[in-house]
Design an enzyme around this catalytic site. Structure first.
Site, PDB file in Angstrom:
ATOM      1  N   TYR A  53       0.822  -1.223   0.000  1.00 33.07           N
ATOM      2  CA  TYR A  53       0.000   0.000   0.000  1.00 33.07           C
ATOM      3  C   TYR A  53       0.850   1.265   0.000  1.00 33.07           C
ATOM      4  CZ  TYR A  53      -4.073  -2.893   0.258  1.00 33.07           C
ATOM      5  OH  TYR A  53      -5.042  -3.822  -0.065  1.00 33.07           O
ATOM      6  N   GLN A  88     -15.218   1.774  -6.044  1.00 33.61           N
ATOM      7  CA  GLN A  88     -14.489   0.627  -5.492  1.00 33.61           C
ATOM      8  C   GLN A  88     -13.020   0.999  -5.333  1.00 33.61           C
ATOM      9  OE1 GLN A  88     -15.894  -3.371  -7.406  1.00 33.61           O
ATOM     10  NE2 GLN A  88     -16.193  -1.792  -8.952  1.00 33.61           N
ATOM     11  N   ASN A  89     -12.637   2.130  -5.933  1.00 31.11           N
ATOM     12  CA  ASN A  89     -11.236   2.533  -5.942  1.00 31.11           C
ATOM     13  C   ASN A  89     -10.836   3.159  -4.610  1.00 31.11           C
ATOM     14  OD1 ASN A  89     -11.392   1.738  -8.595  1.00 31.11           O
ATOM     15  ND2 ASN A  89     -11.613   3.832  -9.394  1.00 31.11           N
ATOM     16  N   ASP A  91      -8.078   5.131  -4.609  1.00 30.53           N
ATOM     17  CA  ASP A  91      -7.322   6.338  -4.942  1.00 30.53           C
ATOM     18  C   ASP A  91      -8.187   7.569  -4.645  1.00 30.53           C
ATOM     19  OD1 ASP A  91      -8.049   5.527  -8.347  1.00 30.53           O
ATOM     20  OD2 ASP A  91      -8.904   7.217  -7.263  1.00 30.53           O
ATOM     21  N   HIS A 106     -14.615   0.583  -0.671  1.00 29.41           N
ATOM     22  CA  HIS A 106     -13.476  -0.267  -0.318  1.00 29.41           C
ATOM     23  C   HIS A 106     -12.410   0.494   0.466  1.00 29.41           C
ATOM     24  CE1 HIS A 106     -14.369  -3.260  -3.830  1.00 29.41           C
ATOM     25  NE2 HIS A 106     -15.187  -3.402  -2.808  1.00 29.41           N
ATOM     26  N   CYS A 114      -6.788   2.593  13.206  1.00 28.21           N
ATOM     27  CA  CYS A 114      -6.203   1.941  14.383  1.00 28.21           C
ATOM     28  C   CYS A 114      -7.109   0.784  14.802  1.00 28.21           C
ATOM     29  CB  CYS A 114      -6.070   2.935  15.548  1.00 28.21           C
ATOM     30  SG  CYS A 114      -5.432   2.148  17.047  1.00 28.21           S
ATOM     31  N   CYS A 133      -0.231   5.052  16.985  1.00 32.88           N
ATOM     32  CA  CYS A 133      -1.554   5.624  16.725  1.00 32.88           C
ATOM     33  C   CYS A 133      -1.591   7.034  17.305  1.00 32.88           C
ATOM     34  CB  CYS A 133      -2.639   4.781  17.393  1.00 32.88           C
ATOM     35  SG  CYS A 133      -4.263   5.594  17.371  1.00 32.88           S
ATOM     36  N   GLU A 201     -14.138  -3.118 -22.198  1.00 26.33           N
ATOM     37  CA  GLU A 201     -14.536  -4.397 -22.807  1.00 26.33           C
ATOM     38  C   GLU A 201     -15.697  -4.970 -22.015  1.00 26.33           C
ATOM     39  OE1 GLU A 201     -10.678  -6.041 -22.458  1.00 26.33           O
ATOM     40  OE2 GLU A 201     -10.913  -6.560 -20.341  1.00 26.33           O
TER      41      GLU A 201
END
Ligand code: BV8
Length: 235
Positions: A53, A88-89, A91, A106, A114, A133, A201
């Protein structure tokens, strides 16, 4: 007042230079999702998962929203009804393009969670098991605030309400291979929405849509938005 619900996937960010998952050369062809996108994988090797990540978070500073992200933000500003984007991204390209009514089902790459005190924090830089944290002060309890396989996606209650009340459901840049997002078209159409898929597609759920527009997101999303704003698609 009509409601347009838009689901986006990795395909909308592809032309910004963000890798998709299942295209050839995609993320899941280079990483085993069980090792980097499941709670079990994180428990087994947090360093590997943090690196996975951290690399993707670092890449965010090198990419920009594209014409498709900007077109959706324009739709939200100018459409006479309501528009909500469910992405769903993980970013931050939709928000950087100006979309406000946005649900990250997501999670978000630039947030940390935390696991002890359940607080969330904006997190732009690298994250590691050694970070403390900011709230409870413990170390080794911060994780990326993303939804892994086997975890419940966020905001499902709000999402369900949106799908039930949608007049139009639009899916952009997703393979339709991950659930429960892949079922959204059925919920929306089952409640009377008109459904349109915009994708490079065919997806795994293309046949469930009333209409399909094929092409690159930067080429097909702006004219689609123009048509919606001109009332040509009476969404
Ligand atoms: C859960 C993490 C239950 C962050 C991700 C049935 C019902 C419910 C669950 C399941 C089910 N069957 C199986 C499951 C389990 C599982 C699942 O769906 N597995 C799949 C593989 C079969 N689902 C889950 O585990 C979900 N959780 O169900 O919990 C539960 C219940 C109670 C209590 C607790 C738990 C959680 C799923 C979320 C997993 N996390 N990501 C991260 O690292 O990113 S999923 C991952 O796939 C990404 O987040 C991504 O967003 C998502 C979907 O992929 P796409 O966005 O579609 O990307 P992809 O590469 O696949 O496709 C890109 C598309 O774009 C292609 O079609 C391509 O043609 C197109 N494209 C490319 N370029 C362009 C383009 N289009 C236009 N223009 C272009 N230029």
């Amino acid at each position: 007042m009509s409601l347009i619900v838009i689901l986006t996937g990795a395909g909308i960010s592809a032309e910004s230079g963000v890798d998709t998952f299942r295209d050839s050369g995609g993320i899941w062809s280079r990483y085993d999702f069980r090792k980097v996108a499941t709670p079990e994988g994180f428990a087994a090797n947090p360093t590997l998962v943090h690196q996975f990540y951290n690399d993707r978070r670092e890449q965010l500073s090198l990419v920009e929203p594209n014409a498709a992200h900007h077109a959706l933000a324009r739709l939200e500003r100018e459409y006479r009804g309501s528009v909500v984007v469910i992405t769903q991204n993980i970013d931050n390209l939709h928000e950087r393009a100006g979309t406000k009514n946005l649900i990250h089902m997501h999670g978000e790459l630039c947030k940390a969670l935390c696991v002890r005190c359940k607080k969330r924090f904006e997190w732009e830089g690298p994250l590691s098991a050694f970070d403390n944290c900011p709230n409870c002060g413990h170390s080794g309890c911060l994780r990326p605030d993303v939804v892994w396989f086997g975890e419940m996606p966020y905001h499902m209650d709000i999402i369900e309400k949106m799908l039930i009340h949608a007049d139009m459901f639009v899916s952009i840049g997703t393979s339709g291979s991950v659930y429960p997002a892949a079922m959204f078209v059925e919920v929306a159409s089952g409640n009377g929405a008109r459904t349109v898929e915009l994708n490079l597609e065919c997806s795994e759920v293309s046949e469930l849509f009333d209409e399909r527009i094929k092409g690159r997101a930067t080429e097909i999303v702006p004219p689609f938005v123009d048509a919606l704003l001109a009332g040509e698609l009476n969404g």
